[in-house]
Design a protein around this motif. Structure first.
Motif, PDB file in Angstrom:
ATOM      1  N   PHE A   1     -28.829  32.290  51.799  1.00 42.27           N
ATOM      2  CA  PHE A   1     -28.863  32.515  53.246  1.00 42.27           C
ATOM      3  C   PHE A   1     -28.118  33.778  53.667  1.00 42.27           C
ATOM      4  CE2 PHE A   1     -24.623  31.152  53.567  1.00 42.27           C
ATOM      5  CZ  PHE A   1     -24.190  30.910  54.860  1.00 42.27           C
ATOM      6  N   LEU A   2     -27.253  34.347  52.832  1.00 43.93           N
ATOM      7  CA  LEU A   2     -26.612  35.607  53.198  1.00 43.93           C
ATOM      8  C   LEU A   2     -27.601  36.758  53.186  1.00 43.93           C
ATOM      9  CD1 LEU A   2     -23.093  35.574  51.486  1.00 43.93           C
ATOM     10  CD2 LEU A   2     -23.632  35.376  53.913  1.00 43.93           C
ATOM     11  N   THR A   3     -28.565  36.718  52.259  1.00 45.71           N
ATOM     12  CA  THR A   3     -29.560  37.792  52.209  1.00 45.71           C
ATOM     13  C   THR A   3     -30.588  37.643  53.328  1.00 45.71           C
ATOM     14  OG1 THR A   3     -31.002  36.567  50.684  1.00 45.71           O
ATOM     15  CG2 THR A   3     -29.302  37.974  49.714  1.00 45.71           C
ATOM     16  N   GLY A   4     -30.641  36.473  53.962  1.00 41.50           N
ATOM     17  CA  GLY A   4     -31.616  36.255  55.018  1.00 41.50           C
ATOM     18  C   GLY A   4     -31.317  36.997  56.297  1.00 41.50           C
ATOM     19  N   PHE A   5     -30.089  37.491  56.443  1.00 38.11           N
ATOM     20  CA  PHE A   5     -29.738  38.220  57.659  1.00 38.11           C
ATOM     21  C   PHE A   5     -30.178  39.681  57.587  1.00 38.11           C
ATOM     22  CE2 PHE A   5     -26.609  34.781  57.342  1.00 38.11           C
ATOM     23  CZ  PHE A   5     -26.841  34.158  58.557  1.00 38.11           C
ATOM     24  N   GLY A   6     -30.877  40.028  56.512  1.00 35.10           N
ATOM     25  CA  GLY A   6     -31.354  41.394  56.375  1.00 35.10           C
ATOM     26  C   GLY A   6     -30.275  42.288  55.797  1.00 35.10           C
ATOM     27  N   PHE A   7     -30.611  43.536  55.605  1.00 31.12           N
ATOM     28  CA  PHE A   7     -29.671  44.493  55.030  1.00 31.12           C
ATOM     29  C   PHE A   7     -29.379  45.617  56.019  1.00 31.12           C
ATOM     30  CE2 PHE A   7     -32.237  42.616  51.630  1.00 31.12           C
ATOM     31  CZ  PHE A   7     -31.245  42.007  50.903  1.00 31.12           C
ATOM     32  N   PHE A   8     -29.593  45.315  57.291  1.00 30.14           N
ATOM     33  CA  PHE A   8     -29.426  46.340  58.302  1.00 30.14           C
ATOM     34  C   PHE A   8     -28.146  46.092  59.092  1.00 30.14           C
ATOM     35  CE2 PHE A   8     -34.136  45.453  57.932  1.00 30.14           C
ATOM     36  CZ  PHE A   8     -34.304  46.312  56.863  1.00 30.14           C
ATOM     37  N   ASP A   9     -28.210  46.031  60.409  1.00 25.65           N
ATOM     38  CA  ASP A   9     -27.004  45.844  61.217  1.00 25.65           C
ATOM     39  C   ASP A   9     -26.699  44.360  61.386  1.00 25.65           C
ATOM     40  OD1 ASP A   9     -26.692  48.606  61.598  1.00 25.65           O
ATOM     41  OD2 ASP A   9     -28.161  48.565  63.240  1.00 25.65           O
TER      42      ASP A   9
ATOM     43  N   PHE B   1     -24.714  46.018  58.799  1.00 25.46           N
ATOM     44  CA  PHE B   1     -24.875  46.164  57.350  1.00 25.46           C
ATOM     45  C   PHE B   1     -23.549  46.001  56.623  1.00 25.46           C
ATOM     46  CE2 PHE B   1     -23.148  50.277  58.163  1.00 25.46           C
ATOM     47  CZ  PHE B   1     -22.646  50.738  56.944  1.00 25.46           C
ATOM     48  N   TRP B   2     -22.467  46.490  57.224  1.00 17.40           N
ATOM     49  CA  TRP B   2     -21.172  46.428  56.548  1.00 17.40           C
ATOM     50  C   TRP B   2     -20.680  44.993  56.402  1.00 17.40           C
ATOM     51  CZ3 TRP B   2     -17.246  44.082  59.194  1.00 17.40           C
ATOM     52  CH2 TRP B   2     -17.414  43.937  60.568  1.00 17.40           C
ATOM     53  N   LEU B   3     -21.003  44.128  57.406  1.00 15.38           N
ATOM     54  CA  LEU B   3     -20.536  42.747  57.353  1.00 15.38           C
ATOM     55  C   LEU B   3     -21.301  41.956  56.293  1.00 15.38           C
ATOM     56  CD1 LEU B   3     -18.616  40.697  58.554  1.00 15.38           C
ATOM     57  CD2 LEU B   3     -20.349  40.147  60.277  1.00 15.38           C
ATOM     58  N   VAL B   4     -22.622  42.185  56.226  1.00 13.60           N
ATOM     59  CA  VAL B   4     -23.422  41.525  55.191  1.00 13.60           C
ATOM     60  C   VAL B   4     -22.977  42.000  53.813  1.00 13.60           C
ATOM     61  CG1 VAL B   4     -25.741  41.213  54.258  1.00 13.60           C
ATOM     62  CG2 VAL B   4     -25.393  41.237  56.733  1.00 13.60           C
TER      63      VAL B   4
ATOM     64  N   SER C   1     -26.053  39.234  44.523  1.00 21.20           N
ATOM     65  CA  SER C   1     -25.123  39.636  45.584  1.00 21.20           C
ATOM     66  C   SER C   1     -24.720  41.104  45.455  1.00 21.20           C
ATOM     67  CB  SER C   1     -23.879  38.741  45.547  1.00 21.20           C
ATOM     68  OG  SER C   1     -24.210  37.413  45.878  1.00 21.20           O
ATOM     69  N   MET C   2     -24.532  41.582  44.234  1.00 18.59           N
ATOM     70  CA  MET C   2     -24.220  42.995  44.021  1.00 18.59           C
ATOM     71  C   MET C   2     -25.392  43.881  44.467  1.00 18.59           C
ATOM     72  SD  MET C   2     -22.347  42.650  40.295  1.00 18.59           S
ATOM     73  CE  MET C   2     -21.878  44.379  40.098  1.00 18.59           C
ATOM     74  N   ALA C   3     -26.604  43.409  44.187  1.00 16.27           N
ATOM     75  CA  ALA C   3     -27.783  44.156  44.635  1.00 16.27           C
ATOM     76  C   ALA C   3     -27.862  44.191  46.157  1.00 16.27           C
ATOM     77  CB  ALA C   3     -29.048  43.517  44.052  1.00 16.27           C
ATOM     78  N   ALA C   4     -27.476  43.089  46.806  1.00 17.17           N
ATOM     79  CA  ALA C   4     -27.497  43.038  48.274  1.00 17.17           C
ATOM     80  C   ALA C   4     -26.525  44.050  48.874  1.00 17.17           C
ATOM     81  CB  ALA C   4     -27.156  41.626  48.744  1.00 17.17           C
ATOM     82  N   ILE C   5     -25.381  44.256  48.226  1.00 15.52           N
ATOM     83  CA  ILE C   5     -24.422  45.266  48.700  1.00 15.52           C
ATOM     84  C   ILE C   5     -25.043  46.657  48.625  1.00 15.52           C
ATOM     85  CG2 ILE C   5     -22.179  46.329  48.255  1.00 15.52           C
ATOM     86  CD1 ILE C   5     -21.290  43.635  47.070  1.00 15.52           C
TER      87      ILE C   5
END
Length: 478
Positions: free
Chosen positions: A313-321, A323-326, A145-149
């Motif tokens: 499933f949180l990482t499945g939404f991508g790391f784009f727009d 982006f702040w919400l993900v 999760s930290m990496a996803a941020i």
């Protein structure tokens, strides 16, 4: 008093709960210990913090393996079993009587008082190993999760084609440093605020995940789904499909696992009303609330991604727009797991410290406490708990396999701690006659859950073996 009626399901409610006045003063309970102040509301928060954990992140993946209807049925099955056995277990906090008996401050002590030393040893192995593996899993999950941020911000700043990979080990070390400080909280009774914050975070990232799933469905429609999940073919054999279903069972079992700290949570409750009455209310509220969120996350996550649902499933939404919400959702996961780690680790800390006090009764290192800036401080606690956090972090660096670890934890802890011991303790306390209808009903539940644990363990072990075969230790990258 216990009912002597042996032949029907009314025995399940035969442990009466009556209001009573307890002896004690303003600072001490009836047994002379420091007065407990917990309520069913605070216990519910502890339960939600423990239950709504990293398991929720893999539920859409589980639905993809099983299919929509089987996934919902499995969730409801685990919800019923968890609620049923938790209600039984809450009556084992005091023994031999659930209201007037002697307190059992830990799960292991409750087993020893009711079932004897042999069961106590088996319970200790199951509980402590399950808790240890859970802390390892939480460490690995937090790093993801930290990496996803980091990746969300990196892609936003440098474009979608930038190399934003990040090594997990430094992130695990950061998590460990924070946990070393938090682990100095002496016991469960001092964790209420941390647990409340963690519970709020769990609701926030679950709600964000649900909202993002709805937005994904509104924008792109429902993903490719089927009644039986991912279809056999296109590289997926029938055998591989079976193993994945087994692993998904372990994931869902882990998602409902909290019985191994139920007695410790119950030990925070004040004596009046009786602890078992408050705990049954807290358990019902906590598990039903979690089940509602689980169903929404599993169903909507599967609808959004279909059979391509990712393990988290949180990482499945991508790391784009957006982006702040993900990124914010993953930050909530991190904060939640910081608190959940402590809820899970406290029984381990208590066991290590109690064992050490009995083993070295005259050691000043173990027995002496100091006051530092108005706070009570123990040098032994610092050394003992810091060592534990470091060792678990090293293990997480060796085995950072999210789905496989989650499934293994669920498989190893579900049957013995969530089903077998609660049922056996209830049968013993309520004196349920052998081969009565109630006895047979409970043994059938235990047998079914044992089989589920076996197949889940087989699937998770196979997944771990496959992952280890291609993994280089200490080289995990997100």
């Amino acid at each position: 008093m216990y009912s002597s009626s042996p032949s029907n399901m009314d025995n399940i409610s035969s442990l009466s709960i009556t209001e009573t006045s307890y002896l004690g003063d303003e600072k001490h309970d009836d047994d002379g210990q420091i007065k407990r102040t917990g309520t069913w509301q605070s216990a519910s928060v502890h339960i939600i913090t423990t239950v709504v954990g990293s398991g929720v992140l893999s539920l859409s993946w589980c639905f993809a393996q099983m299919g929509l209807i089987p996934g919902i049925i499995t969730l409801l099955f685990f919800c019923f079993i968890s609620l049923f056995t938790s209600i039984l277990l809450s009556d084992s906090y005091r023994s031999p009587d659930p209201v007037y008996g002697t307190r059992n401050s830990t799960y292991m002590n409750a087993v020893k008082a009711t079932l004897g030393m042999q069961h106590y040893k088996l319970c200790g192995i199951a509980q402590l190993s399950g808790l240890v593996v859970t802390t390892i899993g939480y460490t690995a999950t937090t790093a993801i999760s930290m990496a996803a941020i980091y990746k969300s911000n990196c892609y936003h700043q440098h474009g979608h084609h930038a190399d934003c990979r990040v090594r997990n080990n430094p992130l695990m070390m950061m998590f460990a440093i924070i946990e070393i400080f938090l682990s100095q909280v002496p016991n469960f009774h001092k964790l209420s605020m941390l647990s409340l914050i963690a519970a709020i975070m769990s609701f926030m990232y679950s709600t964000i995940g649900i909202g993002l799933s709805i937005a994904e469905i509104a924008q792109n429609g429902i993903g490719k789904t089927s009644l039986t999940g991912i279809p056999i073919g296109n590289g997926l054999s029938g055998m591989e499909k079976m193993w994945r279903i087994f692993s998904a069972l372990g994931d869902i079992a882990f998602a409902f696992a909290f019985n191994f700290v139920l007695i410790e949570i119950q030990d925070t409750l004040k004596s009046s009303p009786p602890e078992n009455k408050s705990m049954k209310k807290a358990t019902t509220v906590g598990i039903l609330t979690c089940s509602l969120f689980y169903t929404m996350c599993g169903v909507l996550g599967y609808a959004a991604f279909g059979n391509a649902a990712p393990g988290n499933f949180l990482t499945g939404f991508g790391f784009f727009d957006p982006f702040w919400l993900v990124g914010f959702a993953n930050l909530c996961v991190v904060i939640h797991l910081l608190g959940a780690y402590q809820i899970i680790a406290q029984p381990i800390f208590a066991f290590m410290e109690e064992w050490s006090r009995k083993r070295w009764t005259k050691s000043k290192l173990i027995t002496n406490n100091y006051t530092l800036v108005g706070l009570e401080f123990s040098l032994f606690r610092l050394i003992c708990r810091t060592t534990y956090v470091i060792l678990m972090t090293i293990m997480a660096m060796l085995f950072p396999f999210f789905n496989e670890l989650v499934a293994l934890i669920g498989a190893c802890t579900f049957w013995p701690l969530s089903v077998y011991f609660p049922i056996q303790m209830y049968i013993s306390q309520a004196k349920i006659p052998r081969l009565s209808y109630t006895w047979i009903f409970m043994q059938v539940i235990s047998l079914v859950c044992f089989i589920v644990s076996l197949v889940a363990a087989a699937g998770s072990i196979r997944g771990l073996v496959n992952s280890v075969a291609v993994f280089k230790p200490f080289q995990a990258v997100s």
